[in-house]
Design a protein around this motif. Structure first.
Motif, mmCIF file in Angstrom:
data_model
loop_
_atom_site.group_PDB
_atom_site.id
_atom_site.type_symbol
_atom_site.label_atom_id
_atom_site.label_comp_id
_atom_site.label_asym_id
_atom_site.label_seq_id
_atom_site.Cartn_x
_atom_site.Cartn_y
_atom_site.Cartn_z
ATOM 1 N N LEU A 121 -33.282 -9.666 -39.183
ATOM 2 C CA LEU A 121 -32.778 -9.558 -40.551
ATOM 3 C C LEU A 121 -31.704 -8.488 -40.703
ATOM 4 N N ASN A 122 -31.649 -7.541 -39.776
ATOM 5 C CA ASN A 122 -30.661 -6.467 -39.882
ATOM 6 C C ASN A 122 -29.236 -7.004 -39.915
ATOM 7 N N VAL A 125 -28.537 -8.127 -43.473
ATOM 8 C CA VAL A 125 -28.488 -6.970 -44.364
ATOM 9 C C VAL A 125 -27.178 -6.204 -44.195
ATOM 10 N N ALA A 126 -26.778 -5.977 -42.942
ATOM 11 C CA ALA A 126 -25.547 -5.237 -42.687
ATOM 12 C C ALA A 126 -24.331 -5.987 -43.246
ATOM 13 N N PHE A 127 -24.297 -7.303 -43.060
ATOM 14 C CA PHE A 127 -23.158 -8.085 -43.552
ATOM 15 C C PHE A 127 -23.095 -8.084 -45.078
ATOM 16 N N LEU A 128 -24.232 -8.368 -45.726
ATOM 17 C CA LEU A 128 -24.255 -8.429 -47.184
ATOM 18 C C LEU A 128 -23.960 -7.067 -47.805
ATOM 19 N N LEU A 129 -24.518 -6.000 -47.230
ATOM 20 C CA LEU A 129 -24.264 -4.659 -47.760
ATOM 21 C C LEU A 129 -22.810 -4.246 -47.580
ATOM 22 N N GLY A 130 -22.228 -4.563 -46.432
ATOM 23 C CA GLY A 130 -20.831 -4.211 -46.191
ATOM 24 C C GLY A 130 -19.893 -4.887 -47.179
ATOM 25 N N LEU A 131 -20.128 -6.177 -47.435
ATOM 26 C CA LEU A 131 -19.293 -6.896 -48.396
ATOM 27 C C LEU A 131 -19.463 -6.335 -49.801
ATOM 28 N N PHE A 132 -20.707 -6.052 -50.179
ATOM 29 C CA PHE A 132 -20.975 -5.513 -51.520
ATOM 30 C C PHE A 132 -20.348 -4.132 -51.702
ATOM 31 N N HIS A 302 -34.971 -5.164 -49.434
ATOM 32 C CA HIS A 302 -36.363 -4.746 -49.613
ATOM 33 C C HIS A 302 -37.297 -5.463 -48.637
ATOM 34 N N ILE A 303 -37.041 -6.748 -48.390
ATOM 35 C CA ILE A 303 -37.877 -7.466 -47.408
ATOM 36 C C ILE A 303 -37.701 -6.868 -46.025
ATOM 37 N N ASN A 304 -36.459 -6.576 -45.656
ATOM 38 C CA ASN A 304 -36.209 -5.962 -44.346
ATOM 39 C C ASN A 304 -36.899 -4.605 -44.237
ATOM 40 N N ASN A 305 -36.839 -3.818 -45.304
ATOM 41 C CA ASN A 305 -37.480 -2.501 -45.265
ATOM 42 C C ASN A 305 -38.999 -2.620 -45.193
ATOM 43 N N ILE A 306 -39.575 -3.602 -45.887
ATOM 44 C CA ILE A 306 -41.024 -3.803 -45.827
ATOM 45 C C ILE A 306 -41.446 -4.238 -44.425
ATOM 46 N N LEU A 307 -40.675 -5.151 -43.818
ATOM 47 C CA LEU A 307 -40.996 -5.570 -42.451
ATOM 48 C C LEU A 307 -40.883 -4.406 -41.478
ATOM 49 N N ALA A 308 -39.895 -3.543 -41.694
ATOM 50 C CA ALA A 308 -39.758 -2.363 -40.832
ATOM 51 C C ALA A 308 -40.948 -1.429 -41.015
ATOM 52 N N ALA A 309 -41.429 -1.287 -42.248
ATOM 53 C CA ALA A 309 -42.598 -0.434 -42.487
ATOM 54 C C ALA A 309 -43.838 -1.026 -41.823
ATOM 55 N N ALA A 352 -39.869 3.297 -32.394
ATOM 56 C CA ALA A 352 -40.218 2.650 -33.669
ATOM 57 C C ALA A 352 -40.003 3.592 -34.842
ATOM 58 N N THR A 353 -40.310 4.873 -34.672
ATOM 59 C CA THR A 353 -40.113 5.836 -35.756
ATOM 60 C C THR A 353 -38.640 5.952 -36.114
ATOM 61 N N ILE A 354 -37.785 5.950 -35.093
ATOM 62 C CA ILE A 354 -36.343 6.082 -35.354
ATOM 63 C C ILE A 354 -35.776 4.806 -35.976
ATOM 64 N N THR A 355 -36.030 3.664 -35.344
ATOM 65 C CA THR A 355 -35.426 2.413 -35.807
ATOM 66 C C THR A 355 -36.028 1.916 -37.119
ATOM 67 N N CYS A 356 -37.306 2.103 -37.290
ATOM 68 C CA CYS A 356 -37.973 1.567 -38.494
ATOM 69 C C CYS A 356 -37.971 2.538 -39.667
ATOM 70 N N PHE A 357 -37.499 3.753 -39.461
ATOM 71 C CA PHE A 357 -37.386 4.703 -40.566
ATOM 72 C C PHE A 357 -35.934 4.961 -40.929
ATOM 73 N N VAL A 358 -35.102 5.277 -39.946
ATOM 74 C CA VAL A 358 -33.701 5.597 -40.222
ATOM 75 C C VAL A 358 -32.954 4.376 -40.755
ATOM 76 N N GLY A 359 -33.192 3.202 -40.151
ATOM 77 C CA GLY A 359 -32.507 1.997 -40.590
ATOM 78 C C GLY A 359 -32.775 1.661 -42.053
ATOM 79 N N PRO A 360 -34.031 1.492 -42.461
ATOM 80 C CA PRO A 360 -34.310 1.231 -43.876
ATOM 81 C C PRO A 360 -33.821 2.335 -44.811
ATOM 82 N N LEU A 361 -33.879 3.589 -44.349
ATOM 83 C CA LEU A 361 -33.380 4.681 -45.177
ATOM 84 C C LEU A 361 -31.889 4.506 -45.475
ATOM 85 N N LEU A 362 -31.120 4.153 -44.444
ATOM 86 C CA LEU A 362 -29.683 3.956 -44.633
ATOM 87 C C LEU A 362 -29.393 2.733 -45.492
#
Length: 426
Positions: A121-122, A125-132, A302-309, A352-362
């Motif tokens: 899903l990343n 998310v990256a594509f949609l966020l970049g365009l927005f 939000h779905i991506n962040n929940i899956l990361a959590a 997992a701590t780095i990828t699943c925390f830093v990514g959703p935070l950003l």
């Protein structure tokens, strides 16, 4: 009074006005209305050492690692961000506890496959966020450009009128409508997202009260003018119709060249430029990114962040189980020796701590930034938008007011020549 003669605007007398002057110009350095400029920080008491507002900051300080020490005006100080991050951490903690206590053999849990789903899903998310983000920044810059066109038209009007020797009370009358239109536009845009009818009426009442009670000779609206403008849909735009009418009156009274002349056309073009800047601001703010796109973007983030959590919780819970199995302290007896070494379990937890925390935070931070700058005016309905993403209209207005006061003072105190006068003195 002769037919068509313009009446003087009755203003309160000021200590710095000339004797018998009905529309005195405030002297340089005169007091401003405290309520009118209360949103603007004092230049000598800046809020931080690196920025004054959204458009005024020292970019060189962000080249090095000093940027990590900056907090004022950043998204990292937004409570909404850390509220959502806290909820995700609670979800991870709950899933980790469930995994730890309920997994009979954590060594055989395939957490990596679940983490790959979140990674998949990343890309979206990256594509949609970049365009927005690109759309939001372009809209923000267009809105700022519209405001600058509007205020610059007011400044140019002052130059044109004083260069033709128009009396200062009539110049001030024209400029006052220009400044009031900017103030009126600011209030209208603040209330653009107020959909409740009662709240809208209360906001409009407060707007008209502020416009008629706060300000000075360059920025206040008279009561009779407010009564007339209350009946129209676009008071900020129609104020420039009054400006055009005043310019036509000046031409008929002989203070500026007649209507068929190029000079008159140039002055009218300034009023039209102001109208264009005003329309640009209104369209930029009113026409938002389609709701369907923004809603889909928010849902995917939000779905991506929940899956990361969930992935973080399962990875930490399973890895702790493997560590305890290796030391024979797990709640359930192991059916076989763990085929994953302790170092691999620690590595999985760290990654997992780095990828699943830093990514959703950003992702969440950029979502907040994008939505904040797409609506660069604080609302009065509910929570205010991110203040540091708002356009500093109050500062722009103060700079315009200062320039007009300085311009009037300089036009009245020329170094070595008489002021120009298009209309012959009787």
């Amino acid at each position: 009074m002769e037919p068509g003669q313009q009446t003087d605007v009755e203003m309160p007398q000021d200590s710095g006005s000339a004797e018998g002057e009905t529309t005195p110009l405030l002297p340089y350095g005169a007091r401003y209305s405290k309520q009118f400029f209360d949103d603007l920080p004092d230049d000598k008491k800046q809020r931080s050492v690196h920025m004054l507002d959204t458009m005024t900051y020292d970019g060189h300080q962000m080249i090095g690692w000093h940027t990590f020490l900056m907090t004022e005006g950043t998204v990292w100080m937004d409570k909404r961000l850390w509220t959502l991050v806290g909820r995700l951490l609670l979800l991870s903690w709950f899933v980790g506890l469930v995994t730890f206590f309920c997994a009979f053999d954590p060594n055989n849990l395939k957490v990596r496959e679940f983490r790959q789903l979140a990674t998949y899903l990343n890309v979206f998310v990256a594509f949609l966020l970049g365009l927005f983000m690109s759309i939001s920044i372009n809209r923000w810059l267009a809105c700022v450009n519209g405001f600058l066109i509007l205020v610059q038209a007011v400044r140019n009007l002052q130059i044109q009128l004083y260069s033709l020797g128009v009396p200062k009370d009539r110049v001030q009358h024209v400029l006052r409508y220009g400044v009031v239109s900017v103030r009126c536009l600011q209030h209208q845009l603040k209330g653009l997202r107020v959909f409740d009818e009662e709240k809208r009426k209360a906001f409009e009442k407060e707007m008209w009260q502020e416009l008629t009670s706060e300000g000075d000779n360059f920025s206040i609206m008279l009561e009779n003018e407010a009564e007339m403008l209350r009946e129209v849909e676009d008071p900020a735009g129609l104020l420039w119709l009054w400006v055009g009418s005043l310019i036509g009156r000046l031409a008929q009274d002989g203070f500026i060249p007649a209507m068929p002349t190029p000079t008159y056309g140039r002055i009218m073009n300034l009023a039209q430029e102001a109208q264009e800047g005003l329309r640009k601001v209104r369209v930029t703010v009113a026409v938002q990114t389609p709701f369907m796109y923004v809603h889909t973007l928010s849902t995917v983030v939000h779905i991506n962040n929940i899956l990361a959590a969930l992935s973080l919780g399962m990875t930490v819970g399973a890895s702790l189980g493997v560590l305890l199995m290796a030391t024979h302290h797990h709640l359930y007896p192991a059916s076989a020796a763990p085929d994953r070494p302790v170092s691999l379990a620690l590595e999985n937890m760290s990654i997992a701590t780095i990828t699943c925390f830093v990514g959703p935070l950003l992702y969440q931070a950029f979502l907040i930034i994008g939505i904040s700058i797409s609506a660069p005016f604080s609302t009065v309905d509910g929570a205010k938008s991110h203040a540091e993403a708002s356009i500093p209209v109050t500062r722009i207005l103060k700079e315009l007011h200062t320039d007009l006061v300085d311009g009037a003072r300089m036009a009245a105190a020329l170094p070595s020549w008489e002021p120009p006068c298009f209309k012959p003195k009787s």
